[in-house]
Design a protein around this motif. Structure first.
Motif, PDB file in Angstrom:
ATOM      1  N   UNK A  47      86.311 -21.050  40.907  1.00 21.08           N
ATOM      2  CA  UNK A  47      87.371 -21.670  40.103  1.00 21.08           C
ATOM      3  C   UNK A  47      87.016 -23.101  39.736  1.00 21.08           C
ATOM      4  N   UNK A  48      86.455 -23.836  40.688  1.00 28.21           N
ATOM      5  CA  UNK A  48      86.089 -25.235  40.432  1.00 28.21           C
ATOM      6  C   UNK A  48      84.935 -25.310  39.432  1.00 28.21           C
ATOM      7  N   UNK A  49      83.988 -24.387  39.557  1.00 36.02           N
ATOM      8  CA  UNK A  49      82.859 -24.357  38.621  1.00 36.02           C
ATOM      9  C   UNK A  49      83.340 -24.043  37.211  1.00 36.02           C
ATOM     10  N   UNK A  50      84.279 -23.105  37.099  1.00 35.59           N
ATOM     11  CA  UNK A  50      84.802 -22.722  35.788  1.00 35.59           C
ATOM     12  C   UNK A  50      85.643 -23.833  35.176  1.00 35.59           C
ATOM     13  N   UNK A  51      86.372 -24.570  36.029  1.00 34.07           N
ATOM     14  CA  UNK A  51      87.227 -25.650  35.554  1.00 34.07           C
ATOM     15  C   UNK A  51      87.305 -26.740  36.626  1.00 34.07           C
ATOM     16  N   UNK A  52      86.559 -27.825  36.465  1.00 37.40           N
ATOM     17  CA  UNK A  52      86.558 -28.902  37.454  1.00 37.40           C
ATOM     18  C   UNK A  52      87.927 -29.535  37.688  1.00 37.40           C
ATOM     19  N   UNK A  53      88.878 -29.271  36.798  1.00 40.69           N
ATOM     20  CA  UNK A  53      90.231 -29.809  36.971  1.00 40.69           C
ATOM     21  C   UNK A  53      91.120 -28.876  37.809  1.00 40.69           C
TER      22      UNK A  53
END
Length: 200
Positions: free
Chosen positions: A134-140
């Motif tokens: 999830x963090x890789x797909x969206x750092x926010x």
């Protein structure tokens, strides 16, 4: 350091490396420091990864990447292995992390984090992998850590897990108490118990 815990919602800094030991967290050469100032240890967290041998910033290391920010560190399995140095927990707290998430912590380091008002949250390997994705797909991507209810939620997927924590340490974190603060808070009860016990 004595920040009370309740519910923390934050973006995360990912460190998808397994077996990160305390010497990598804070190199041994910094253990001679005579000060416990948070800024000193925080500035040297992951020192040999954050900086190149010539002292220049390693732009490829995640702490130097402005894409990622937050007060939650998401780390790989077996975080904090190696020597028992409490300085590693000082560095993590000094940098500003309030929570470290992993699928396994070395016991001594886990306790050192708790003693320094950093909450170690143990999750399953599947939950950890999904969190990294999830963090890789969206750092926010934000994560919600609810200490009173002992739950961690990946807000990108809505999935939650329950985590364990020692009841005494939970009380101390929620109330912003270290061990000495706690003893002082129950001083009257302790003295009353001793007076009662002395009668028998």
């Amino acid at each position: 350091m004595k920040q009370k815990f309740d519910v923390i919602t934050s973006t995360c800094i990912p460190l998808p490396l397994e077996n990160v030991d305390t010497d990598q967290i804070i190199p041994a050469r910094f253990l001679k420091a005579t000060t416990r100032e948070e800024s000193f240890f925080g500035d040297n967290l992951f020192r040999d990864w954050r900086y190149n041998s010539d002292g220049s910033i390693n732009k490829n290391f995640v702490l130097n990447d402005p894409t990622y920010s937050g007060t939650i560190l998401v780390a790989g399995k077996n975080f904090g292995s190696g020597s028992s140095r409490e300085h590693a927990a000082w560095a993590i707290a000094g940098y500003g992390f309030r929570v470290v998430v992993s699928s396994f912590f070395a016991d001594i380091h886990k306790n050192n984090e708790l003693n320094n008002f950093v909450l170690p949250v143990v999750v399953t390997e599947d939950f950890l992998a999904e969190l990294f994705d999830s963090i890789k797909a969206n750092p926010k991507t934000e994560v919600k850590v609810d200490l009173p209810n002992q739950t961690i939620t990946n807000l990108a997927t809505g999935k939650s897990q329950h985590f364990d924590i020692n009841g005494y340490k939970k009380h101390c974190l929620i109330n912003g108490l270290d061990d000495i603060d706690y003893l002082l808070s129950v001083k009257d009860k302790t003295e009353q118990y001793e007076k009662t016990a002395a009668k028998y």
